[in-house]
Design a protein around this motif. Structure first.
Motif, PDB file in Angstrom:
ATOM      1  N   GLY A 130      -7.931  -4.466  10.169  1.00  0.00           N
ATOM      2  CA  GLY A 130      -7.492  -4.751  11.533  1.00  0.00           C
ATOM      3  C   GLY A 130      -5.984  -4.741  11.620  1.00  0.00           C
ATOM      4  N   GLY A 131      -5.477  -4.650  12.835  1.00  0.00           N
ATOM      5  CA  GLY A 131      -4.026  -4.627  13.050  1.00  0.00           C
ATOM      6  C   GLY A 131      -3.702  -4.307  14.492  1.00  0.00           C
ATOM      7  N   ARG A 132      -2.580  -3.650  14.675  1.00  0.00           N
ATOM      8  CA  ARG A 132      -2.099  -3.344  16.026  1.00  0.00           C
ATOM      9  C   ARG A 132      -1.729  -1.874  16.122  1.00  0.00           C
ATOM     10  NH1 ARG A 132      -0.835  -5.884  20.503  1.00  0.00           N
ATOM     11  NH2 ARG A 132       0.762  -5.053  21.907  1.00  0.00           N
ATOM     12  N   LEU A 144      -0.575  -0.449  12.353  1.00  0.00           N
ATOM     13  CA  LEU A 144      -0.044  -1.308  11.297  1.00  0.00           C
ATOM     14  C   LEU A 144      -0.969  -2.498  11.156  1.00  0.00           C
ATOM     15  CD1 LEU A 144       3.697  -1.284  12.477  1.00  0.00           C
ATOM     16  CD2 LEU A 144       2.539   0.372  11.001  1.00  0.00           C
ATOM     17  N   GLY A 145      -1.504  -2.708   9.940  1.00  0.00           N
ATOM     18  CA  GLY A 145      -2.460  -3.802   9.768  1.00  0.00           C
ATOM     19  C   GLY A 145      -2.724  -4.102   8.301  1.00  0.00           C
ATOM     20  N   PHE A 164      -7.268  -5.848  -1.513  1.00  0.00           N
ATOM     21  CA  PHE A 164      -6.738  -6.278  -0.204  1.00  0.00           C
ATOM     22  C   PHE A 164      -5.242  -5.950  -0.163  1.00  0.00           C
ATOM     23  CE2 PHE A 164      -6.934  -9.740  -3.225  1.00  0.00           C
ATOM     24  CZ  PHE A 164      -5.649 -10.243  -3.253  1.00  0.00           C
ATOM     25  N   GLY A 165      -4.726  -5.805   1.025  1.00  0.00           N
ATOM     26  CA  GLY A 165      -3.308  -5.469   1.193  1.00  0.00           C
ATOM     27  C   GLY A 165      -3.017  -4.985   2.597  1.00  0.00           C
ATOM     28  N   GLY A 166      -1.943  -4.248   2.720  1.00  0.00           N
ATOM     29  CA  GLY A 166      -1.525  -3.714   4.027  1.00  0.00           C
ATOM     30  C   GLY A 166      -1.793  -2.229   4.125  1.00  0.00           C
ATOM     31  N   ARG A 184      -1.617   2.833   1.853  1.00  0.00           N
ATOM     32  CA  ARG A 184      -2.097   1.460   1.659  1.00  0.00           C
ATOM     33  C   ARG A 184      -1.522   0.924   0.359  1.00  0.00           C
ATOM     34  NH1 ARG A 184      -8.299   0.429   2.367  1.00  0.00           N
ATOM     35  NH2 ARG A 184      -8.365   1.489   0.341  1.00  0.00           N
ATOM     36  N   THR A 185      -1.058  -0.291   0.421  1.00  0.00           N
ATOM     37  CA  THR A 185      -0.545  -0.967  -0.775  1.00  0.00           C
ATOM     38  C   THR A 185      -1.156  -2.356  -0.852  1.00  0.00           C
ATOM     39  OG1 THR A 185       1.376  -1.842   0.437  1.00  0.00           O
ATOM     40  CG2 THR A 185       1.650   0.280  -0.667  1.00  0.00           C
ATOM     41  N   GLY A 186      -1.405  -2.814  -2.057  1.00  0.00           N
ATOM     42  CA  GLY A 186      -1.988  -4.141  -2.214  1.00  0.00           C
ATOM     43  C   GLY A 186      -2.317  -4.442  -3.663  1.00  0.00           C
ATOM     44  N   LEU A 187      -3.317  -5.293  -3.821  1.00  0.00           N
ATOM     45  CA  LEU A 187      -3.758  -5.734  -5.140  1.00  0.00           C
ATOM     46  C   LEU A 187      -5.214  -5.353  -5.340  1.00  0.00           C
ATOM     47  CD1 LEU A 187      -2.142  -9.300  -5.250  1.00  0.00           C
ATOM     48  CD2 LEU A 187      -1.286  -7.180  -6.288  1.00  0.00           C
ATOM     49  N   ASP A 188      -5.531  -5.043  -6.572  1.00  0.00           N
ATOM     50  CA  ASP A 188      -6.892  -4.671  -6.955  1.00  0.00           C
ATOM     51  C   ASP A 188      -7.342  -5.660  -8.029  1.00  0.00           C
ATOM     52  OD1 ASP A 188      -9.211  -3.282  -6.932  1.00  0.00           O
ATOM     53  OD2 ASP A 188      -8.311  -1.338  -7.409  1.00  0.00           O
ATOM     54  N   LEU A 189      -8.370  -6.463  -7.679  1.00  0.00           N
ATOM     55  CA  LEU A 189      -8.875  -7.469  -8.608  1.00  0.00           C
ATOM     56  C   LEU A 189     -10.184  -6.949  -9.205  1.00  0.00           C
ATOM     57  CD1 LEU A 189      -8.587 -10.328  -9.811  1.00  0.00           C
ATOM     58  CD2 LEU A 189      -9.913 -11.161  -7.831  1.00  0.00           C
TER      59      LEU A 189
END
Length: 256
Positions: A130-132, A144-145, A164-166, A184-189
């Protein structure tokens, strides 16, 4: 005879008036003397003096002059004219779909991915985002979300990825279609069964995630609120060596 001529000459001497002639004072009596004697004396007419609207006297030669009209000039068209009344404000142009700013929600019920280094290693995934949405000019549009995804790997071993990330989508659109590039950038667990190691149980490993791809979305419905899209992308993780080729199909809703 000589005596008579001497007498006449002496009586007519210069500067004296003869006895029979009236004196100048008697010939032209003043107004005051005439009024004292009861005689009618015509008063002298007073000079006519014109005055302006402010009450100041105007010289006769000035009042006799007629006002001169200004000669036409070649620069008359450049002189400022009367102020024009302001125009009525134009009605605002209503926009819908991807040309209208607002928030969005995406739900991806099915995401297929496989490891480029080992195509037999496939994963099924689902996620939300989600975002705008924003738009500028005639065609520029962006979203952007943020996102969250769960990738379920093979059950032997059962490896799950929680990421999860942006997310950032930048491209061009009209009201119904939006084409863009995806970052997309974020973390991968990664949740890994510990039986793969010396001790039983499960352990987690954290990776940094970078995703690059492209996508297209369509806006449907009367007010173009319902969204459908597809996004192929490549996911890179670090420090682990994992390159996923992922295709994400999703549906969504535009608010606002």
């Amino acid at each position: 005879m000589l005596v008579w001529l001497f007498f006449v000459t002496w009586s007519s001497a210069p500067g004296e008036v003869s006895p029979g002639a009236p004196s100048p004072a008697e010939a032209a009596p003043t107004t005051a003397e005439g009024q004292a004697r009861g005689e009618a004396v015509d008063p002298e007419p007073a000079p006519v003096v014109e005055s302006t609207t402010s009450g100041e006297p105007v010289a006769p030669e000035q009042s006799a002059q007629t006002p001169e009209l200004a000669a036409p000039s070649a620069f008359d068209d450049e002189k400022p004219g009367p102020a024009r009344p302001p125009r009525a404000p134009e009605a605002a142009v209503l926009t819908e779909g991807f040309r209208r700013a607002g928030t969005y929600l995406h739900v991806a019920p099915g995401i297929l991915s496989f490891n480029v280094l080992d195509p037999r290693y496939r994963q099924y995934a689902w996620g939300i985002g989600g975002g705008r949405s924003i738009s500028r000019g005639r065609r520029f549009a962006a979203q952007l979300g943020g996102f969250f995804e769960h990738l379920a790997g093979p059950r032997d071993p059962a490896v799950d990825l929680l990421r999860f990330g942006g997310e950032f989508r930048i491209g061009a659109s009209n009201e119904r279609v939006f084409g863009y590039g995806l970052v997309r950038t974020g973390l991968d667990l990664a949740v890994i069964p510990r039986d793969m190691f010396d001790q039983p149980g499960r352990r987690a490993a954290l990776f940094f995630l970078l995703s690059l791809g492209a996508g297209v979305q369509g806006a449907l419905g009367p007010r173009k609120r319902f969204l459908l899209g597809v996004e192929p992308a490549l996911d890179f993780t670090w420090p682990g060596v994992l390159i996923l080729c992922r295709t994400r199909a999703f549906l969504g809703w535009r608010f606002g």
